[in-house]
Design an enzyme around this catalytic site. Sequence first.
Site, short mmCIF file in Angstrom:
data_model
loop_
_atom_site.label_atom_id
_atom_site.label_comp_id
_atom_site.label_asym_id
_atom_site.label_seq_id
_atom_site.Cartn_x
_atom_site.Cartn_y
_atom_site.Cartn_z
N LYS A 55 7.55 -1.73 1.21
CA LYS A 55 7.12 -2.46 2.40
C LYS A 55 6.55 -1.51 3.45
O LYS A 55 5.68 -1.86 4.22
CB LYS A 55 8.30 -3.20 3.04
CG LYS A 55 8.84 -4.34 2.23
CD LYS A 55 9.53 -5.33 3.18
CE LYS A 55 10.67 -6.03 2.50
NZ LYS A 55 11.96 -5.29 2.65
N LYS B 184 7.15 4.42 -5.41
CA LYS B 184 7.53 3.03 -5.61
C LYS B 184 6.73 2.13 -4.68
O LYS B 184 6.29 2.55 -3.61
CB LYS B 184 9.03 2.84 -5.37
CG LYS B 184 9.43 2.74 -3.90
CD LYS B 184 10.85 2.21 -3.76
CE LYS B 184 11.17 1.87 -2.30
NZ LYS B 184 10.85 0.49 -1.94
N LYS C 135 11.79 9.14 4.40
CA LYS C 135 11.34 8.31 5.52
C LYS C 135 11.22 9.12 6.80
O LYS C 135 10.32 8.87 7.60
CB LYS C 135 12.29 7.11 5.71
CG LYS C 135 12.12 6.05 4.63
CD LYS C 135 12.78 4.73 5.00
CE LYS C 135 12.47 3.67 3.93
NZ LYS C 135 13.06 2.37 4.21
P1 ATP Z 1 11.18 -0.21 2.94
O1 ATP Z 1 10.09 0.64 2.37
O2 ATP Z 1 10.92 -0.65 4.36
O3 ATP Z 1 12.56 0.36 2.72
P2 ATP Z 1 11.44 -1.84 0.62
O4 ATP Z 1 10.18 -2.26 -0.02
O5 ATP Z 1 12.19 -0.69 0.01
O6 ATP Z 1 11.11 -1.57 2.13
P3 ATP Z 1 13.95 -3.16 1.10
O7 ATP Z 1 14.18 -4.33 1.98
O8 ATP Z 1 14.40 -1.81 1.59
O9 ATP Z 1 12.40 -3.10 0.75
O10 ATP Z 1 14.63 -3.42 -0.32
C1 ATP Z 1 15.02 -4.70 -0.79
C2 ATP Z 1 15.37 -4.61 -2.25
O11 ATP Z 1 14.19 -4.41 -3.04
C3 ATP Z 1 16.29 -3.44 -2.60
O12 ATP Z 1 17.25 -3.87 -3.56
C4 ATP Z 1 15.38 -2.42 -3.20
O13 ATP Z 1 16.04 -1.55 -4.10
C5 ATP Z 1 14.39 -3.31 -3.93
N1 ATP Z 1 13.10 -2.65 -4.11
C6 ATP Z 1 12.31 -2.17 -3.12
N2 ATP Z 1 11.20 -1.64 -3.64
C7 ATP Z 1 11.28 -1.79 -4.99
C8 ATP Z 1 10.42 -1.43 -6.08
N3 ATP Z 1 9.26 -0.82 -5.87
N4 ATP Z 1 10.82 -1.74 -7.33
C9 ATP Z 1 11.99 -2.37 -7.57
N5 ATP Z 1 12.85 -2.72 -6.57
C10 ATP Z 1 12.50 -2.43 -5.31
MG MG Z 2 13.87 0.12 1.04
#
Ligand code: ATP
Ligand code: MG
Length: 332
Positions: A198, A195, A112
């Site tokens: 967001k 992955k 990040k």
């Molecule tokens: P950011 O990129 O801003 O960190 P994010 O998509 O990783 O956002 P988070 O709020 O950080 O979202 O994560 C919320 C939950 O979703 C966590 O348990 C994380 O491990 C899970 N998660 C996030 N992305 C994935 C993915 N691509 N596949 C499976 N689980 C995911």
């Molecule tokens: Mg995350």
Amino acid sequence: RPRVFSGIQPTSGSFHLGNYLGAVRNWVAMQDEFDGLYCVVDQHAITVEQDPAVLRRRSQVAAAQLLAAGLDPQRCTLFVQSHVPGHAQLAWVMNCITGFGEASRMTQFKDKSARHGVGAATVGLFTYPMLMAADILLYQADYVPVGEDQRQHLELSRDLAQRFNSRYGETFVVPKPYIIKDTGKILDLQDPASKMSKSAESEAGLIELLADPKVNAKKIKSAVTDAEREIRFDEENKPGISNLLRIYAALDGRSIKELERAYAGHGYGDLKKDLAELVVSTFGAFKERTEAILAEPDKLDAIFAEGAQRARALAAPTLDLAYDRLGFLPAV
Ligand code: ATP
Ligand code: MG
């Protein structure tokens, strides 16, 4: 019942399919067998700059989505991180027992911070894993249901719990990861090397649960695949198709093996078309349910108030114990 804690950041206007399949869906499924605490982690969100009005809205939207997905505030504790001061208080303690080198090895910080140059990253982004450890240890959680991307942070949480316990005496439960193998890592549809996230640079590979169904269908139909024609699960050589098969199996109930058999002799277009329909029908009512919850902000506030009260009551004795063990004078 074993205790479970997990959180989701209010950093986007919608959850994506990875959040849902990797985390939220399991939280819903675990409600009865586990004593669940589920948290909108707004303090994690401000590790990168947020517009205050947008953040406020997104915290509400995040909670509304959790309710729309099936979390029931009668059966679990749903709350907002900043409503419970113990998270920040215990995070400071975690910072003070974490080595700088140890924290520097966290790959999520490296990834990040690399986007804008390490110098531009906040200290908060660097100490994010220690706040996460505090989130979990504060409630003596036994399990933490998260996606694969959080495994390293969870390993750190376990190390910190063990370190504190061995230095100062038994204080924290050492939490275990609860990561579902098949859905723990959903990949970006345009970049199956990353992955789904967001904070992805482009939204093209992201299936957002609140997005226009037509947009999502189109994104699935234009997902990156490979130059072969065979529908076969092979993560190494066919990451795009394998990711689509994983998503399909997770939503459909049929196993990946069964899907491979069902699509023998079919082209990628057939698979994509059927998966697009499945995604659209699965989340057809999700947006309406979320909007209906958002239309009653007083009810949502009452859920937050009740959740915060329960969470504060659970957190207080653990924080007191940790402070005492550290040698802080009791506040009388
Ligand atoms: P950011 O990129 O801003 O960190 P994010 O998509 O990783 O956002 P988070 O709020 O950080 O979202 O994560 C919320 C939950 O979703 C966590 O348990 C994380 O491990 C899970 N998660 C996030 N992305 C994935 C993915 N691509 N596949 C499976 N689980 C995911
Ligand atoms: Mg995350």
